[in-house]
Design an enzyme around this catalytic site. Sequence first.
Site, PDB file in Angstrom:
ATOM      1  N   LYS A   1     -27.208  -7.543  23.275  1.00 43.97           N
ATOM      2  CA  LYS A   1     -27.241  -8.580  24.283  1.00 43.97           C
ATOM      3  C   LYS A   1     -26.092  -9.558  24.082  1.00 43.97           C
ATOM      4  O   LYS A   1     -25.726 -10.291  24.979  1.00 43.97           O
ATOM      5  CB  LYS A   1     -28.575  -9.343  24.175  1.00 43.97           C
ATOM      6  CG  LYS A   1     -29.797  -8.461  24.260  1.00 43.97           C
ATOM      7  CD  LYS A   1     -31.037  -9.284  23.862  1.00 43.97           C
ATOM      8  CE  LYS A   1     -32.204  -8.358  23.634  1.00 43.97           C
ATOM      9  NZ  LYS A   1     -33.343  -9.095  23.029  1.00 43.97           N
ATOM     10  N   GLY A   2     -25.573  -9.551  22.861  1.00 41.78           N
ATOM     11  CA  GLY A   2     -24.639 -10.602  22.467  1.00 41.78           C
ATOM     12  C   GLY A   2     -23.378 -10.711  23.303  1.00 41.78           C
ATOM     13  O   GLY A   2     -22.832 -11.800  23.467  1.00 41.78           O
TER      14      GLY A   2
ATOM     15  N   GLU B   1     -17.410  -6.169  23.063  1.00 42.98           N
ATOM     16  CA  GLU B   1     -18.316  -6.433  21.932  1.00 42.98           C
ATOM     17  C   GLU B   1     -18.270  -7.905  21.558  1.00 42.98           C
ATOM     18  O   GLU B   1     -17.223  -8.552  21.680  1.00 42.98           O
ATOM     19  CB  GLU B   1     -17.874  -5.603  20.717  1.00 42.98           C
ATOM     20  CG  GLU B   1     -18.683  -4.334  20.518  1.00 42.98           C
ATOM     21  CD  GLU B   1     -20.053  -4.580  19.858  1.00 42.98           C
ATOM     22  OE1 GLU B   1     -20.628  -5.675  20.015  1.00 42.98           O
ATOM     23  OE2 GLU B   1     -20.527  -3.650  19.186  1.00 42.98           O
ATOM     24  N   ASP B   2     -19.391  -8.397  21.083  1.00 42.92           N
ATOM     25  CA  ASP B   2     -19.409  -9.785  20.604  1.00 42.92           C
ATOM     26  C   ASP B   2     -18.726  -9.893  19.238  1.00 42.92           C
ATOM     27  O   ASP B   2     -17.837 -10.698  19.041  1.00 42.92           O
ATOM     28  CB  ASP B   2     -20.852 -10.332  20.561  1.00 42.92           C
ATOM     29  CG  ASP B   2     -21.838  -9.414  19.807  1.00 42.92           C
ATOM     30  OD1 ASP B   2     -21.439  -8.333  19.333  1.00 42.92           O
ATOM     31  OD2 ASP B   2     -23.015  -9.796  19.706  1.00 42.92           O
TER      32      ASP B   2
ATOM     33  N   ASP C   1     -18.748  -6.112  12.681  1.00 38.33           N
ATOM     34  CA  ASP C   1     -19.113  -6.483  11.327  1.00 38.33           C
ATOM     35  C   ASP C   1     -18.810  -5.277  10.425  1.00 38.33           C
ATOM     36  O   ASP C   1     -17.669  -5.078  10.020  1.00 38.33           O
ATOM     37  CB  ASP C   1     -20.603  -6.865  11.359  1.00 38.33           C
ATOM     38  CG  ASP C   1     -21.113  -7.453  10.077  1.00 38.33           C
ATOM     39  OD1 ASP C   1     -20.331  -8.109   9.379  1.00 38.33           O
ATOM     40  OD2 ASP C   1     -22.313  -7.278   9.778  1.00 38.33           O
TER      41      ASP C   1
ATOM     42  N   PHE D   1     -22.393 -15.435   8.288  1.00 36.23           N
ATOM     43  CA  PHE D   1     -23.245 -15.059   9.409  1.00 36.23           C
ATOM     44  C   PHE D   1     -23.146 -16.141  10.474  1.00 36.23           C
ATOM     45  O   PHE D   1     -23.436 -17.307  10.228  1.00 36.23           O
ATOM     46  CB  PHE D   1     -24.697 -14.858   8.986  1.00 36.23           C
ATOM     47  CG  PHE D   1     -25.485 -14.163  10.056  1.00 36.23           C
ATOM     48  CD1 PHE D   1     -25.482 -12.779  10.159  1.00 36.23           C
ATOM     49  CD2 PHE D   1     -26.180 -14.899  11.011  1.00 36.23           C
ATOM     50  CE1 PHE D   1     -26.165 -12.135  11.188  1.00 36.23           C
ATOM     51  CE2 PHE D   1     -26.872 -14.257  12.033  1.00 36.23           C
ATOM     52  CZ  PHE D   1     -26.863 -12.875  12.121  1.00 36.23           C
ATOM     53  N   VAL D   2     -22.706 -15.745  11.669  1.00 37.44           N
ATOM     54  CA  VAL D   2     -22.448 -16.732  12.716  1.00 37.44           C
ATOM     55  C   VAL D   2     -23.445 -16.611  13.876  1.00 37.44           C
ATOM     56  O   VAL D   2     -24.003 -15.537  14.121  1.00 37.44           O
ATOM     57  CB  VAL D   2     -20.994 -16.624  13.251  1.00 37.44           C
ATOM     58  CG1 VAL D   2     -20.006 -17.141  12.224  1.00 37.44           C
ATOM     59  CG2 VAL D   2     -20.649 -15.198  13.666  1.00 37.44           C
TER      60      VAL D   2
ATOM     61  N   ASP E   1     -26.875 -14.061  17.921  1.00 36.71           N
ATOM     62  CA  ASP E   1     -28.206 -14.563  17.583  1.00 36.71           C
ATOM     63  C   ASP E   1     -28.505 -14.470  16.104  1.00 36.71           C
ATOM     64  O   ASP E   1     -27.894 -13.698  15.368  1.00 36.71           O
ATOM     65  CB  ASP E   1     -29.260 -13.737  18.325  1.00 36.71           C
ATOM     66  CG  ASP E   1     -29.391 -12.321  17.733  1.00 36.71           C
ATOM     67  OD1 ASP E   1     -28.364 -11.606  17.683  1.00 36.71           O
ATOM     68  OD2 ASP E   1     -30.502 -11.944  17.312  1.00 36.71           O
TER      69      ASP E   1
ATOM     70  N   ARG F   1     -28.380 -17.998  20.913  1.00 37.16           N
ATOM     71  CA  ARG F   1     -27.349 -17.388  21.765  1.00 37.16           C
ATOM     72  C   ARG F   1     -26.745 -18.405  22.740  1.00 37.16           C
ATOM     73  O   ARG F   1     -25.612 -18.257  23.179  1.00 37.16           O
ATOM     74  CB  ARG F   1     -27.945 -16.236  22.583  1.00 37.16           C
ATOM     75  CG  ARG F   1     -28.400 -15.040  21.743  1.00 37.16           C
ATOM     76  CD  ARG F   1     -28.708 -13.864  22.667  1.00 37.16           C
ATOM     77  NE  ARG F   1     -29.569 -12.861  22.060  1.00 37.16           N
ATOM     78  CZ  ARG F   1     -29.139 -11.849  21.301  1.00 37.16           C
ATOM     79  NH1 ARG F   1     -27.862 -11.702  21.059  1.00 37.16           N
ATOM     80  NH2 ARG F   1     -29.990 -10.983  20.805  1.00 37.16           N
TER      81      ARG F   1
HETATM   82  P1  IMP Z   1     -21.933  -3.684  12.857  1.00 34.67           P
HETATM   83  O1  IMP Z   1     -22.482  -2.368  13.271  1.00 34.67           O
HETATM   84  O2  IMP Z   1     -22.245  -3.986  11.416  1.00 34.67           O
HETATM   85  O3  IMP Z   1     -20.459  -3.847  13.151  1.00 34.67           O
HETATM   86  O4  IMP Z   1     -22.751  -4.785  13.623  1.00 34.67           O
HETATM   87  C1  IMP Z   1     -22.407  -5.245  14.877  1.00 34.67           C
HETATM   88  C2  IMP Z   1     -23.546  -6.007  15.463  1.00 34.67           C
HETATM   89  O5  IMP Z   1     -24.277  -6.741  14.475  1.00 34.67           O
HETATM   90  C3  IMP Z   1     -23.038  -7.060  16.437  1.00 34.67           C
HETATM   91  O6  IMP Z   1     -22.918  -6.547  17.740  1.00 34.67           O
HETATM   92  C4  IMP Z   1     -24.088  -8.148  16.301  1.00 34.67           C
HETATM   93  O7  IMP Z   1     -25.160  -7.926  17.197  1.00 34.67           O
HETATM   94  C5  IMP Z   1     -24.587  -8.043  14.896  1.00 34.67           C
HETATM   95  N1  IMP Z   1     -23.910  -9.005  13.991  1.00 34.67           N
HETATM   96  C6  IMP Z   1     -23.000  -8.747  13.042  1.00 34.67           C
HETATM   97  N2  IMP Z   1     -22.594  -9.856  12.431  1.00 34.67           N
HETATM   98  C7  IMP Z   1     -23.254 -10.864  13.017  1.00 34.67           C
HETATM   99  C8  IMP Z   1     -23.242 -12.298  12.825  1.00 34.67           C
HETATM  100  O8  IMP Z   1     -22.529 -12.887  11.988  1.00 34.67           O
HETATM  101  N3  IMP Z   1     -24.067 -13.003  13.639  1.00 34.67           N
HETATM  102  C9  IMP Z   1     -24.865 -12.424  14.578  1.00 34.67           C
HETATM  103  N4  IMP Z   1     -24.888 -11.103  14.808  1.00 34.67           N
HETATM  104  C10 IMP Z   1     -24.103 -10.329  14.009  1.00 34.67           C
HETATM  105 MG    MG Z   2     -27.824  -9.264  17.146  1.00 33.06          MG
END
Ligand code: IMP
Ligand code: MG
Length: 232
Positions: A93-94, A149-150, A153, A202-203, A209, A215
């Site tokens: 949703k981000g 993408e938001d 990570d 963590f943001v 969220d 959000r």
């Molecule tokens: P990844 O698969 O580890 O790259 O995770 C990506 C997803 O994790 C993002 O689309 C977010 O929904 C969530 N995410 C990763 N880091 C953060 C953060 O710092 N704050 C909030 N959501 C996060």
């Molecule tokens: Mg999330």
Amino acid sequence: MGNTGPERTAARTTSGVGEVGPSPQEMLRTSRGPQGRGTARAEAGERREAELERGVGEILIDEETLQTRIVELGAEISADYEGRDLLLVGVLKGAVFFMADLMRELTVPCEIDFMAISSYGAATDSSGVVRILKDLDINVAERDVLVVEDIIDSGLTLSYLMRNLTARKPASLEVVALLTKPERREIEVPVRYVGFEIPNRFVIGYGLDFAERYRNLPYVAVLHADLVPNAT
Ligand code: IMP
Ligand code: MG
């Protein structure tokens, strides 16, 4: 039914439709109150922040900085895709907030669609488990697709998504991410456009969220240390 009575009919015939009741502009002014949109928005902002501030640590990227960067990204993307139709694929949703603002900076014709993918529960650490919760409605074959993408990570979510979309044979496939945490990357994913590189914190805010909350903050902030379950 109330406005078909004889009095309303009489009023219409004597003064004309345009003069019956307040104009749409007047109604909008009334619904916003005498101070107008700016003041109402500021008040809502104060209320929201009072409720949310418990979760907000330091502000990492303020509203103006975010919006300025989104204007730049919009110009860059518009130039790159000139003469083409773009299909923006938002990752729910981000990314919704970023996508809505970015799309309004694009000058090329564009459509939007959404996917929901899960690699996270309510916690702040990636489980590495990726599932499609909602698939696209639009067929991406032969389309110029830009994934929105938001935040990237570990990169696991995006890596899965890219493999999945590539199999559907789009004409092109690129990614725009508002935020990236390079230190956390476990798998390399090609990201064509990046808003900001941020440190390993963590943001929350602007779509991001913590357990589905925060959000609606108009800026990106670090989650308050008191709320981080496992400090990394
Ligand atoms: P990844 O698969 O580890 O790259 O995770 C990506 C997803 O994790 C993002 O689309 C977010 O929904 C969530 N995410 C990763 N880091 C953060 C953060 O710092 N704050 C909030 N959501 C996060
Ligand atoms: Mg999330």
